[in-house]
Design an enzyme around this catalytic site. Structure first.
Site, mmCIF file in Angstrom:
data_model
loop_
_atom_site.group_PDB
_atom_site.id
_atom_site.type_symbol
_atom_site.label_atom_id
_atom_site.label_comp_id
_atom_site.label_asym_id
_atom_site.label_seq_id
_atom_site.Cartn_x
_atom_site.Cartn_y
_atom_site.Cartn_z
ATOM 1 C CB ALA A 164 26.305 60.234 -37.374
ATOM 2 C CE1 TYR A 188 36.388 59.037 -34.872
ATOM 3 C CE2 TYR A 188 35.015 58.121 -33.116
ATOM 4 C CZ TYR A 188 36.167 58.779 -33.524
ATOM 5 O OH TYR A 188 37.094 59.180 -32.586
ATOM 6 C CB ALA A 190 33.228 55.251 -31.066
ATOM 7 C CE LYS A 191 29.652 58.493 -35.038
ATOM 8 N NZ LYS A 191 29.088 59.510 -34.117
ATOM 9 N N PRO A 192 27.732 52.539 -33.666
ATOM 10 C CG PRO A 192 25.520 52.776 -32.947
ATOM 11 C CD PRO A 192 26.697 53.565 -33.414
#
Length: 380
Positions: A164, A188, A190-192
């Site tokens: 994740a 999501y 804010a993920k890379p």
């Protein structure tokens, strides 16, 4: 200053995003439109797996492989205690039991000796049957999959890689998401690699597993959605999110290069006064977060806030100490690292668009605070 600057990324690809979103809206195929299959194909090529199965969120991406493997009551699944709740949550939702394992103090990923001890304990007790391991690529750094897979092969365990936080990361040239029998990730925001809502995906080279994952994610469908061969759930990636992710995937590798530069500057600027995260041998972290450790953490966090610099504590409490999970089994060798890290760890602003000026200000502020406190302590 932003902890994660999604606005800068949005400005970079604004026109492409608008065109992609407009195309989906005008086309009207909001559920399982062609962009979903296109994104799956492009992501599979990037990660290097035969199949990508998109789903509604990262939690489902961990839960569905458990369903597909038939894991449930009476089964044990080994998970690190120092991670986000979803990793253990899915095990409990599947009616199996998470068994908490400690993490390595260098990379914050599942500790191999602790894992071995936990497996031996569960086998000796005989109450639960060991079935799976869910290693987490915490903060973007791949776990020790060579050792994990050797244990899994010996014990006949399924390995579900929780990637994740690690899309874009790699280990010995192999991309995160491609390890284990199944990889799972979250999109999501804010993920890379993040979308503009919830989303997730699963990775596998196993044709039969991929078919089961698609079935479980679509109400247990067989030949059609009205042919239900198993009890499933409704977990689909929206076409709009797939269209957005196609555009973000196109710049992910550029952003990975930029993240390495930011991480290196932090390590060089702070490594002599705090424990500063670094890539381990053969690894390229996706740097979802950048962590430092210091016994002066609480004071430093407050000081940074006063200077307008955001910081976040990941994670304030290990899972085995959380009310929802405190009665589940844990490794017999203890969870000392998982219990100590919440007292020391602090994550700093990390994203591909962090300017040198802003990063220099962060580094200088931390150095001044740590230095002045050390000088004061020496004087006393």
């Amino acid at each position: 200053m932003q902890f994660i600057d999604l606005g800068a990324q949005r400005e970079r690809i604004r026109d492409r995003l608008k065109a992609a979103i407009d195309h989906v809206v005008e086309d009207g195929r909001y559920i399982l439109g062609p962009q979903v299959a296109e994104f799956e194909k492009k992501l599979a090529a990037y990660v290097g797996t035969k199949h990508v199965v998109a789903c509604a969120n990262g939690t489902d991406a961990l839960l569905l492989p458990l369903f597909a493997a038939g894991i449930g009551p009476g089964d044990a699944v080994f998970v690190p205690s120092f991670t986000f709740a979803a990793t253990a949550e899915v095990v409990a939702l599947a009616k199996a039991e998470p068994v908490f394992v400690d993490v390595d103090p260098m990379g914050y990923n599942i500790d191999i000796a602790s894992l071995e001890a936990a497996i031996a304990m569960i086998k000796k007790e005989g109450r639960l049957k060991p079935k799976a391991i869910i290693p987490v690529d915490l903060f973007g750094l791949a776990a020790d999959y060579e050792a994990i897979m050797a244990i899994a092969d010996r014990e006949g365990l399924l390995v579900i890689e929780d990637a994740a936080q690690s899309m874009g990361g790699s280990l010995d040239g192999k991309m995160c998401g491609a390890f284990g029998h199944v990889g799972s990730t979250s999109f999501y925001p804010a993920k890379p690699l993040g979308c503009y809502g919830d989303g997730g995906a699963m990775f596998t080279n196993d044709d039969a597993m991929a078919d089961k994952l698609r079935s479980f994610a679509f109400h247990g469908k067989g030949e059609t959605q009205y042919d239900n061969v198993r009890v499933g759930i409704n977990s689909r990636l929206d076409t709009l999110q797939a269209a957005i992710l196609i555009e973000k995937l196109a710049i992910l590798e550029d952003e990975m290069v930029a993240r390495q530069v930011v991480a290196s500057r932090y390590a060089e600027g702070l490594g002599d006064i705090v424990t500063a995260a670094r890539n381990l041998d053969g690894s390229r972290s996706a740097w979802a977060q950048y962590a430092i450790e210091t016994p002066k953490r609480d004071g430093l966090k407050a000081h940074l806030g006063e200077k307008g610099i955001p910081s976040v504590i990941y994670y304030v409490k290990p899972l085995h100490e959380q009310l929802a999970y405190r009665d589940y089994p844990r490794t017999p060798t203890g969870l000392a690292v998982s219990e100590d890290l919440p007292k020391r760890i602090l994550c700093l602003p990390m994203h591909p668009y962090l300017s040198e000026a802003d990063q220099d200000r962060i580094i200088e502020t931390i150095r001044n605070y740590i230095g002045s406190n050390s000088a004061q302590a020496a004087a006393e």
